[in-house]
Design an enzyme around this catalytic site. Structure first.
Site, PDB file in Angstrom:
ATOM      1  N   ASP A 176     -20.414  20.894  34.441  1.00 56.57           N
ATOM      2  CA  ASP A 176     -21.356  22.013  34.452  1.00 56.57           C
ATOM      3  C   ASP A 176     -20.584  23.271  34.109  1.00 56.57           C
ATOM      4  O   ASP A 176     -19.609  23.610  34.779  1.00 56.57           O
ATOM      5  CB  ASP A 176     -21.978  22.172  35.851  1.00 56.57           C
ATOM      6  CG  ASP A 176     -22.981  21.055  36.156  1.00 56.57           C
ATOM      7  OD1 ASP A 176     -23.475  20.426  35.212  1.00 56.57           O
ATOM      8  OD2 ASP A 176     -23.251  20.826  37.346  1.00 56.57           O
ATOM      9  N   ASP A 218     -35.252  15.787  35.969  1.00 56.44           N
ATOM     10  CA  ASP A 218     -34.880  16.057  37.358  1.00 56.44           C
ATOM     11  C   ASP A 218     -36.065  15.758  38.270  1.00 56.44           C
ATOM     12  O   ASP A 218     -36.785  16.665  38.693  1.00 56.44           O
ATOM     13  CB  ASP A 218     -34.489  17.545  37.515  1.00 56.44           C
ATOM     14  CG  ASP A 218     -33.282  17.933  36.678  1.00 56.44           C
ATOM     15  OD1 ASP A 218     -32.374  17.097  36.521  1.00 56.44           O
ATOM     16  OD2 ASP A 218     -33.247  19.077  36.180  1.00 56.44           O
TER      17      ASP A 218
END
Lengths: 258, 190
Positions: free
Chosen positions: A11, A130
């Protein structure tokens, strides 16, 4: 025999790799290119980079970073975050990324999956999703897709959305459990398996990996084709080599020479 | 000079970068004269067979490819660049391809639990793993030097005939072992 893939997830926020829990409490972990080289040399089968604040900050993806990674590693990698158009996809692909991951963009504009797939091939277009668990009976799978760093619900059932994305041309699906993400308590296996059994393209388990046993479970119980690992290797607690040794001992095929 | 044939079938960046990692300069071209004059040729490709064939025809490259593959110039086909060297593919409702090598290209069968595309690291000749991304495969044939198994099918993943070497996997994305294959290609004198 086709091996199961271990995919470190990096990330990135403003050029640095970070790790947080459910997108909060981010800590600096290092330089993305150096980490990419380290993981590639350590046996990673693929890498994924998410420019996690690019969308929220309305910044384009950091193409310089994509180019630097492409120059430095000889394994496939995917890039997501900050992709807002077909032109963005093209920049990422021409910079040397193997795959482009779309998530919020695809929910907003599902046609982008078809366009991307047509332009670059299905193998290039990864749908990231998600999902969060729900008791609401209007979601037959028991999971609703969220976007914008889990902040927004979409009204989409996770399994229905996965099937639709594949019909539109997605070549792979990354299933990142909102409930498990960052917990390091194991993947959400029921969710992973639901999606893996519903679609004919490879499914990547994401969110919750804390031990090699968790990764093994994603492949056996979860029926995943690949697993994303982050915190458990970023902290140095486990190496990819150790995870692969465990998987191999458990009878799961993995790439052992690199 | 090492020349990469550009026929607008996928992205050449990874192939260029892999040779750059070996310290080798490459030229990317769709010019038939440059391709005929090259010392070594790389013929990559990702995407659909029918549009690749139509791009080759439009660029006037079909005869060029037939000429260079029979000229002795070391030639490396990768992925779709391997498949379209053969006679015919099931892709796009059936497409006639270059016919430089005899053989057929078929789609993987729908087998429960076997996903299509075949994506990931798979063994060649039951040994080292290379990176594959494809939905169609080259049937077993007399030139298969490497074979791979997926979805209950054993297919030709590396073929060699004369000056032609071609792989279904992507050496440019196959880590150190892939670089070694590209490096061997650079010193190969068929």
């Amino acid at each position: 025999m086709l091996t199961k893939r271990i995919i470190p997830c990096l990330d990135v926020i403003r050029g640095r790799v970070t790790k947080g829990v459910r997108f909060q409490h981010n800590v600096d972990l290092g330089d993305p290119v150096e980490m990419a080289i380290g993981y590639s040399n350590g046996g990673a089968d693929e890498l994924v980079f998410y420019d996690i604040t690019a969308s929220a900050e309305h910044r384009p993806i950091d193409i310089g970073m994509v180019e630097a990674v492409a120059r430095s590693v000889r394994i496939p990698f995917a890039v997501g975050g900050g992709i807002s158009s077909l032109a963005d996809m093209e920049r990422v692909v021409l910079a040397g990324a193997e795959k482009v991951s779309v998530n919020s963009l695809a929910v907003r504009d599902p046609g982008i999956i078809r366009e991307g797939s047509k332009a670059f091939g299905a193998q290039c277009i990864v749908l990231g999703m998600d999902p969060v668990g729900t008791d609401d009976p209007s979601f037959p799978s028991g999971y609703e897709v969220t976007v914008r760093g889990f902040r927004e619900r979409t009204g989409l059932d996770a399994v229905e959305w996965a099937k639709r994305a594949v019909d539109l041309g997605a070549g792979e699906i990354v299933v990142n459990s909102v409930d498990a993400d960052g917990t390091r308590n194991g993947f959400e296996l029921r969710l992973t398996r639901l999606i893996a059994e519903a679609v004919g393209v490879p499914v990547v388990a994401s969110g919750g990996a804390g031990t090699p046993r968790h990764v093994a479970d994603a492949f056996t119980e979860g029926r995943a084709d690949a697993a994303i690992v982050a915190g458990m290797i970023h902290t140095g607690e486990w190496t990819i080599g150790e995870i692969k040794s465990f998987l191999s001992d458990a009878g799961i095929p993995v790439r052992r020479t690199w | 000079m090492l020349t990469i044939i550009d026929y607008k079938a996928g992205n050449l960046t990874s192939v260029k970068l892999a040779f750059a990692a070996l310290g080798v300069e490459t030229r990317v071209t769709d010019d038939p004269a440059e391709i005929r004059a090259a010392d070594r040729l790389v013929f990559p490709g990702v995407g659909a067979a029918a549009s690749a064939m139509s791009n080759l025809r439009n660029a006037g490259l079909v005869d060029t490819l037939k000429a260079v593959t029979s000229s002795g110039t070391p030639f490396l086909g990768i992925c779709l660049g391997m498949q379209i060297l053969f006679d015919h593919t099931e892709e796009d409702g059936g497409t006639d391809t270059l016919g430089i090598l005899p053989g057929q290209v078929r789609r993987f069968p729908d087998v429960p639990g076997c996903k299509i595309p075949h994506i990931g690291w798979n063994q060649v000749n039951d040994r080292e793993e290379y990176y594959f991304v494809h939905s169609y495969y080259v049937e077993m044939n007399p030139f298969a030097e490497g074979t791979t198994e997926y979805a209950g099918v054993r297919f030709a993943s590396l073929v060699r005939r004369g000056n032609i070497l071609a792989s279904q996997f992507h050496p440019e994305k196959s880590g150190r072992i892939g670089l070694k294959m590209l490096s061997d290609f650079l010193s190969w004198n068929p």
